[in-house]
Design a protein around this motif. Sequence first.
Motif, short mmCIF file in Angstrom:
data_model
loop_
_atom_site.label_atom_id
_atom_site.label_comp_id
_atom_site.label_asym_id
_atom_site.label_seq_id
_atom_site.Cartn_x
_atom_site.Cartn_y
_atom_site.Cartn_z
N ALA A 79 -11.25 13.04 -39.40
CA ALA A 79 -11.49 12.72 -37.98
C ALA A 79 -12.77 13.41 -37.51
CB ALA A 79 -10.30 13.17 -37.13
N ARG A 80 -13.62 12.65 -36.86
CA ARG A 80 -14.90 13.22 -36.39
C ARG A 80 -14.69 13.99 -35.09
NH1 ARG A 80 -19.76 10.46 -38.54
NH2 ARG A 80 -18.98 9.07 -40.15
N ASN A 81 -14.11 13.35 -34.11
CA ASN A 81 -13.91 13.98 -32.80
C ASN A 81 -12.46 14.31 -32.52
OD1 ASN A 81 -16.71 13.73 -32.10
ND2 ASN A 81 -16.33 11.56 -31.76
N TYR A 139 -3.15 18.21 -32.88
CA TYR A 139 -4.27 18.90 -33.52
C TYR A 139 -5.59 18.34 -32.97
CZ TYR A 139 -6.37 21.89 -37.01
OH TYR A 139 -7.06 22.90 -37.64
N PRO A 140 -5.84 18.57 -31.69
CA PRO A 140 -7.11 18.10 -31.13
C PRO A 140 -8.27 18.86 -31.76
CG PRO A 140 -6.03 19.54 -29.57
CD PRO A 140 -5.08 19.35 -30.73
N LYS A 141 -9.31 18.14 -32.14
CA LYS A 141 -10.46 18.80 -32.76
C LYS A 141 -11.39 19.39 -31.73
CE LYS A 141 -11.71 17.73 -36.75
NZ LYS A 141 -12.30 17.18 -37.94
N GLN A 142 -11.39 18.85 -30.53
CA GLN A 142 -12.20 19.37 -29.43
C GLN A 142 -11.31 20.28 -28.60
OE1 GLN A 142 -15.48 18.31 -28.97
NE2 GLN A 142 -15.35 16.98 -30.75
N SER A 143 -11.61 21.55 -28.56
CA SER A 143 -10.76 22.49 -27.80
C SER A 143 -11.36 22.76 -26.44
CB SER A 143 -10.61 23.79 -28.55
OG SER A 143 -9.94 23.57 -29.77
#
Length: 143
Positions: A79-81, A139-143
């Motif tokens: 996943a990129r974003n 599991y969001p990649k952008q925090s």
Amino acid sequence: MLKPNQDMNLNPRRLLLATAAIFVFALLWNGLVHMVILRDADAALAGIARPEAERSLWLSLLLTAGIALLFVLSYIRCARNGGIKEGLVHGLSFAVLAGLLVDLNQYLLYPVPGSLAAQWFLFGVVEFAVYGILAGWLYPKQS
């Protein structure tokens, strides 16, 4: 070059949470699908299946946990974003791969009706789509 905990954005707490949620969902979903919805169709395969007394519950649980962990790790890496939409796309991609490797292979190797293999595949698509939604949400990649 990947740097640990940087490019893959590993967060042990979120990794464990997403893996556990997918593991629990997998158990509930597969119980519903195979013990309720497809019970009669799956029972028709009793003659070619390993007898229940010879099946290993702990190995089955370990395999399910391993697939859940592998799914989350692959989501983190691919996943990129991040987010639910990317998780859903990842889940659908994983579903096609798993369906080809498992369901089509079962159909080719064993005397399984094509309609049953197709049902396994469709239920698998839904299952992995939900895995993706859970991974994207937990599991969001952008925090």
